[in-house]
Design an enzyme around this catalytic site. Structure first.
Site, PDB file in Angstrom:
ATOM      1  N   SER A  32      58.796  15.130  -6.360  1.00 33.48           N
ATOM      2  CA  SER A  32      58.668  15.330  -7.529  1.00 33.48           C
ATOM      3  C   SER A  32      59.535  14.458  -8.567  1.00 33.48           C
ATOM      4  O   SER A  32      59.559  14.595  -9.937  1.00 33.48           O
ATOM      5  CB  SER A  32      59.130  17.002  -8.110  1.00 33.48           C
ATOM      6  OG  SER A  32      60.283  17.199  -7.408  1.00 33.48           O
ATOM      7  N   ASN A 119      67.481  25.730  -5.971  1.00 30.81           N
ATOM      8  CA  ASN A 119      66.760  26.902  -6.655  1.00 30.81           C
ATOM      9  C   ASN A 119      67.411  27.492  -8.137  1.00 30.81           C
ATOM     10  O   ASN A 119      66.572  27.389  -9.109  1.00 30.81           O
ATOM     11  CB  ASN A 119      66.493  27.953  -5.557  1.00 30.81           C
ATOM     12  CG  ASN A 119      65.695  27.723  -4.372  1.00 30.81           C
ATOM     13  OD1 ASN A 119      64.991  26.476  -4.352  1.00 30.81           O
ATOM     14  ND2 ASN A 119      65.821  28.792  -3.431  1.00 30.81           N
ATOM     15  N   THR A 164      35.867  32.977 -46.650  1.00 28.56           N
ATOM     16  CA  THR A 164      35.562  33.474 -45.304  1.00 28.56           C
ATOM     17  C   THR A 164      34.502  33.300 -44.750  1.00 28.56           C
ATOM     18  O   THR A 164      33.296  33.000 -45.638  1.00 28.56           O
ATOM     19  CB  THR A 164      35.850  35.357 -45.540  1.00 28.56           C
ATOM     20  OG1 THR A 164      34.579  35.587 -46.399  1.00 28.56           O
ATOM     21  CG2 THR A 164      36.990  35.475 -46.219  1.00 28.56           C
ATOM     22  N   HIS A 165      34.329  33.345 -43.356  1.00 27.90           N
ATOM     23  CA  HIS A 165      33.060  32.611 -42.712  1.00 27.90           C
ATOM     24  C   HIS A 165      32.541  31.556 -43.313  1.00 27.90           C
ATOM     25  O   HIS A 165      31.428  31.007 -42.944  1.00 27.90           O
ATOM     26  CB  HIS A 165      31.860  33.839 -42.850  1.00 27.90           C
ATOM     27  CG  HIS A 165      32.394  35.146 -42.454  1.00 27.90           C
ATOM     28  ND1 HIS A 165      32.075  35.867 -41.519  1.00 27.90           N
ATOM     29  CD2 HIS A 165      32.827  36.214 -43.400  1.00 27.90           C
ATOM     30  CE1 HIS A 165      32.714  37.010 -41.613  1.00 27.90           C
ATOM     31  NE2 HIS A 165      33.107  37.231 -42.692  1.00 27.90           N
ATOM     32  N   SER A 286      34.472   2.453 -37.655  1.00 32.34           N
ATOM     33  CA  SER A 286      33.252   2.559 -36.737  1.00 32.34           C
ATOM     34  C   SER A 286      33.119   0.946 -36.301  1.00 32.34           C
ATOM     35  O   SER A 286      33.125   0.179 -37.080  1.00 32.34           O
ATOM     36  CB  SER A 286      32.186   3.115 -37.177  1.00 32.34           C
ATOM     37  OG  SER A 286      30.865   2.507 -36.420  1.00 32.34           O
ATOM     38  N   LYS A 292      31.544   3.624 -42.555  1.00 29.58           N
ATOM     39  CA  LYS A 292      32.283   4.704 -41.954  1.00 29.58           C
ATOM     40  C   LYS A 292      33.756   4.820 -41.834  1.00 29.58           C
ATOM     41  O   LYS A 292      34.615   3.784 -41.761  1.00 29.58           O
ATOM     42  CB  LYS A 292      32.044   4.966 -40.435  1.00 29.58           C
ATOM     43  CG  LYS A 292      30.639   5.355 -39.890  1.00 29.58           C
ATOM     44  CD  LYS A 292      30.276   6.769 -40.379  1.00 29.58           C
ATOM     45  CE  LYS A 292      31.175   7.803 -39.699  1.00 29.58           C
ATOM     46  NZ  LYS A 292      30.605   8.012 -38.599  1.00 29.58           N
ATOM     47  N   ASN A 294      36.660   7.491 -40.610  1.00 33.28           N
ATOM     48  CA  ASN A 294      36.555   8.826 -39.768  1.00 33.28           C
ATOM     49  C   ASN A 294      38.245   9.339 -39.651  1.00 33.28           C
ATOM     50  O   ASN A 294      39.095   8.642 -39.524  1.00 33.28           O
ATOM     51  CB  ASN A 294      36.145   8.520 -38.203  1.00 33.28           C
ATOM     52  CG  ASN A 294      34.829   7.946 -38.123  1.00 33.28           C
ATOM     53  OD1 ASN A 294      33.746   8.170 -39.084  1.00 33.28           O
ATOM     54  ND2 ASN A 294      34.630   6.733 -37.463  1.00 33.28           N
ATOM     55  N   GLU A 299      40.640  14.965 -35.595  1.00 34.93           N
ATOM     56  CA  GLU A 299      39.947  15.249 -34.441  1.00 34.93           C
ATOM     57  C   GLU A 299      40.662  15.450 -33.228  1.00 34.93           C
ATOM     58  O   GLU A 299      40.465  16.245 -32.147  1.00 34.93           O
ATOM     59  CB  GLU A 299      38.560  14.057 -34.083  1.00 34.93           C
ATOM     60  CG  GLU A 299      37.730  14.619 -35.458  1.00 34.93           C
ATOM     61  CD  GLU A 299      36.686  13.266 -35.532  1.00 34.93           C
ATOM     62  OE1 GLU A 299      35.761  13.398 -34.830  1.00 34.93           O
ATOM     63  OE2 GLU A 299      36.976  12.055 -35.947  1.00 34.93           O
ATOM     64  N   TYR A 326      62.171  32.140  -4.807  1.00 32.66           N
ATOM     65  CA  TYR A 326      61.731  30.888  -5.163  1.00 32.66           C
ATOM     66  C   TYR A 326      60.557  30.550  -4.235  1.00 32.66           C
ATOM     67  O   TYR A 326      60.614  30.882  -3.085  1.00 32.66           O
ATOM     68  CB  TYR A 326      62.720  29.993  -4.686  1.00 32.66           C
ATOM     69  CG  TYR A 326      62.487  28.569  -5.165  1.00 32.66           C
ATOM     70  CD1 TYR A 326      62.266  28.085  -6.527  1.00 32.66           C
ATOM     71  CD2 TYR A 326      61.934  27.676  -3.869  1.00 32.66           C
ATOM     72  CE1 TYR A 326      61.671  26.733  -6.667  1.00 32.66           C
ATOM     73  CE2 TYR A 326      61.176  26.349  -4.151  1.00 32.66           C
ATOM     74  CZ  TYR A 326      61.342  25.836  -5.541  1.00 32.66           C
ATOM     75  OH  TYR A 326      60.596  24.764  -5.793  1.00 32.66           O
ATOM     76  N   GLN A 331      57.505  23.999  -8.301  1.00 31.62           N
ATOM     77  CA  GLN A 331      57.727  22.892  -8.846  1.00 31.62           C
ATOM     78  C   GLN A 331      56.544  22.246  -9.917  1.00 31.62           C
ATOM     79  O   GLN A 331      56.596  21.275 -10.347  1.00 31.62           O
ATOM     80  CB  GLN A 331      57.750  21.864  -7.526  1.00 31.62           C
ATOM     81  CG  GLN A 331      57.651  20.429  -7.634  1.00 31.62           C
ATOM     82  CD  GLN A 331      58.169  19.652  -6.308  1.00 31.62           C
ATOM     83  OE1 GLN A 331      59.210  19.680  -5.510  1.00 31.62           O
ATOM     84  NE2 GLN A 331      57.225  18.765  -5.911  1.00 31.62           N
ATOM     85  N   LYS A 334      56.622  21.843 -13.815  1.00 33.01           N
ATOM     86  CA  LYS A 334      57.114  20.709 -14.919  1.00 33.01           C
ATOM     87  C   LYS A 334      56.282  20.059 -15.596  1.00 33.01           C
ATOM     88  O   LYS A 334      56.218  19.679 -16.767  1.00 33.01           O
ATOM     89  CB  LYS A 334      58.277  19.807 -14.190  1.00 33.01           C
ATOM     90  CG  LYS A 334      59.435  20.833 -13.577  1.00 33.01           C
ATOM     91  CD  LYS A 334      59.917  20.199 -12.659  1.00 33.01           C
ATOM     92  CE  LYS A 334      60.974  21.151 -11.794  1.00 33.01           C
ATOM     93  NZ  LYS A 334      59.874  22.163 -10.999  1.00 33.01           N
TER      94      LYS A 334
END
Ligand code: ARG
Length: 479
Positions: A32, A119, A164-165, A286, A292, A294, A299, A326, A331, A334
Site C-alpha cells: 500500500s 492496526n 419548482t419542477h 469546440s 461554441k 461550453n 459539467e 482489524y 487497507q 485509503k
C-alpha cells in the site's frame, strides 16, 4: 530467511515465524506504500508522541528518545523531499517510516514499535488525516461561501423567476437565490467540522486489538496529539472506520449540492434560458464548431460528483461484511478517501470561480418576467384576504390563468373587468396593485424572499463565518 540489513531488524518484522520469503506477486498485491505514503506526516507525528510516551514510562532512555526524534526528523525530510526509498517488501507507510528510522537512529529505532501495532497506528494516521483535511475542506467551503454571500448582496434586489419542477413558480430575489446556496454550503461546512471533531480521538494503545501489558499512558499521547480523548475499546477501535464514513458523507452531500447547482447553471446558461453567463476565462470551445462556448467546468463538477458518492458507497461495501476486529480489507479505505477528498476539493474551487465570475443576464430576466404567471399564488392569497376559502380561490385563479393564456396576455396585465368575470370579490383597482416586486417584498416572514429579510440573514451568516471582518460595501471592491 531474510538478512539483517546492516544492523536493522529482519526484512519483515514477522520474519522469525516464517520459513521462506514472501512471493513477489503477493508483495505486489498486498503493498500500500504506493498510496498510503500520503499519510507520512500523520505517521511520523504519531510516532513522535508515542516515543515521548515510551520515555515517560521508562521504556526508552533520554538518549534513545533523542536518537528516535532526530531520526524521525530525517525520515520526515526524506518524505517531504520525495527522496525516501520505496521497497515494496516494506509494504506500507508504517513499515517504511520504521525502517528508515532504524536506518538513522540505529538500535534505538528498534524500540519504536513497543506497545504499538500497525492496526492502531493506521487508525490514528487516518484520524489525524481526516481531522486536518476536514478542517481544511471547511475552510475551502468558507471561501465559496464568501463569494456566494457577496453575490447575494450584489443581487439582493434583482427579481428572478423561482422554479419548482423546472417550471416557473413564484417570483424571488437574487439575494434569496444565493441565500439558498449559502444555507446549503453553511450546513456542509458545519458537517465537515463535525466530521473533524468526531475523528479527533486517539486509538493508540489499542495495539493489535486487545491493548498491551506494558504500562502505557494513552491520555498523554492523545493530548500531545491535540486529540479530544482516547477511544474506549480497542477491539472496536482498530476496525472502526465510522469517522471515515462521516467524512465521506459530508463530502458526498457537498458534492450533491455542487452538482445540482452546476446542472442549474448549465441549463440557465443555454440560449433558451439565457439567465446566467460565465466569463470566457471559465468557458471552453469546440474543436469543430466555431460558435461554441461550453460550460465544461460545470459539467465536470456534475460529472465528478459521482466519484465522491462512489467512494462513499465503496467504503460502505468494504465495511459491511467485516467481523471484529482489524481485517486487511481495511487497507482499501485509503484510495477511496483520497479520491473523494481530491475530487470534492477540485469541485469547490471551480464553483468558487464560477460564482465569482458569473453574472445574471438582467435584460433577459426582465423579458422572462414580463410574460409570466408568477403572481397566480399571490392573487389566490389576496382572494383569501377578501374572504374566499383558499381551495375556491385556487380554482378561481386557475380559471383566470387559463383565460389570460387564451387571450395571450400575462396574468398581471389582466384588467379588473377580466378578473371580475371570475370573482366579484376583487376590489376596485385591484389589477393595478399587481407587481412582481411587491410580491417579493410582501413575503417578508423569516425564511421568505423579501430583500430586507434576506439581507438580515446574509449579514448573520457573514458574521458567523467571518466575525468582525466587515462585509464589503460593494462586492466589486473585493473581487
Ligand atoms: N497497510 C495496512 C492498512 O492500511 C496497515 C495495517 C496492517 N496491519 C496488519 N496487521 N497487516 O490497513
Amino acid at each position: 530467511m531474510s538478512q539483517e540489513e546492516s544492523g536493522e531488524f529482519p526484512e519483515k518484522p514477522w520474519g522469525g515465524r516464517f520459513s521462506e520469503p514472501t512471493d513477489q506477486a503477493v508483495e505486489r498485491f498486498t503493498e500500500s506504500i504506493s498510496f498510503d505514503r500520503r499519510l507520512w506526516k500523520e505517521d511520523i507525528d504519531g510516532s513522535r508522541a508515542h516515543a515521548r510516551m515510551l520515555r515517560r514510562i521508562g521504556l526508552l532512555s533520554e538518549e534513545e528518545l533523542t536518537q528516535i526524534l532526530e531520526g524521525l526528523d530525517k525520515v520526515a525530510a526524506e518524505f517531504a523531499g520525495g527522496t525516501f526509498p520505496v521497497r515494496i517488501e516494506w509494504e506500507d507507510v508504517h513499515m517504511h517510516v520504521e525502517k528508515r528510522l532504524v536506518h538513522y537512529a540505529g538500535p534505538a529505532g528498534l524500540k519504536i514499535h513497543t506497545a504499538r501495532s500497525r492496526n492502531d497506528q493506521v487508525s490514528l494516521d487516518l484520524r489525524l488525516f481526516v481531522r486536518r483535511e476536514a478542517r481544511a475542506m471547511a475552510r475551502e467551503v468558507e471561501g465559496l461561501l464568501r463569494r456566494i454571500l457577496l453575490r447575494a448582496v450584489e443581487y439582493r434586489d434583482l427579481l428572478l423567476p423561482g422554479y419548482t419542477h423546472t417550471q416557473q413558480a413564484q417570483p424571488i430575489s437574487g439575494g434569496y437565490y444565493f441565500g439558498a446556496y449559502a444555507e446549503r454550503f453553511l450546513r456542509d461546512r458545519d458537517r465537515l467540522l463535525r466530521a473533524a471533531e468526531d475523528a479527533n480521538l486517539s486509538p493508540l494503545g489499542s495495539g493489535a486489538l486487545a491493548g498491551t501489558t506494558l504500562p502505557i499512558d494513552r491520555e498523554g499521547v492523545a493530548s500531545e496529539l491535540g486529540c479530544a480523548g482516547v477511544t474506549q475499546n480497542g477491539l472496536d477501535a482498530v476496525g472502526d472506520r465510522d469517522f471515515l464514513l462521516d467524512f465521506l458523507h459530508a463530502l458526498s452531500v457537498l458534492a450533491v449540492h455542487l452538482s445540482g447547482w452546476a446542472e442549474e447553471w448549465v441549463v440557465w446558461s443555454t440560449r433558451e434560458f439565457g439567465l446566467v453567463r460565465l466569463p470566457d476565462r471559465l468557458l471552453t470551445g469546440s474543436s469543430m464548431m466555431p460558435q461554441k462556448k461550453n460550460p465544461d467546468i460545470l459539467e465536470l463538477i456534475r460529472g465528478k460528483s459521482g466519484r465522491v458518492f462512489s467512494a462513499y458507497s465503496a467504503l460502505l461495501t468494504l465495511l459491511k461484511g467485516l467481523p471484529l476486529s482489524y481485517n486487511r480489507d481495511l487497507q482499501e479505505d485509503k484510495e477511496r478517501l483520497f479520491e473523494a477528498l481530491d475530487t470534492a476539493r477540485g469541485c469547490v474551487s471551480m464553483m468558487t470561480l464560477a460564482v465569482e465570475g458569473m453574472r445574471f443576464e438582467e435584460s433577459r430576466i426582465a423579458e422572462v418576467l414580463r410574460g409570466t404567471e408568477l403572481l397566480a399564488t399571490d392573487i389566490a392569497e389576496d382572494l383569501v384576504r377578501f374572504g374566499v376559502p383558499f381551495r375556491e380561490a385556487h380554482a378561481i385563479v386557475g380559471r383566470i390563468v387559463a383565460h389570460a393564456y387564451s387571450k395571450n396576455i400575462p396574468l398581471e396585465r389582466l384588467s379588473d373587468e377580466d378578473l371580475r368575470i371570475y370573482s366579484d370579490r376583487f376590489p376596485e383597482n385591484y389589477a393595478a396593485s399587481l407587481s412582481i416586486r411587491r410580491s417579493v417584498e410582501r413575503r417578508a416572514h423569516v425564511g421568505g424572499p423579501a430583500p430586507d429579510t434576506v439581507g438580515r440573514r446574509i449579514a448573520e451568516i457573514w458574521r458567523r463565518l467571518f466575525e468582525n471582518e466587515p462585509m464589503a460595501p460593494s462586492p466589486k471592491d473585493v473581487r
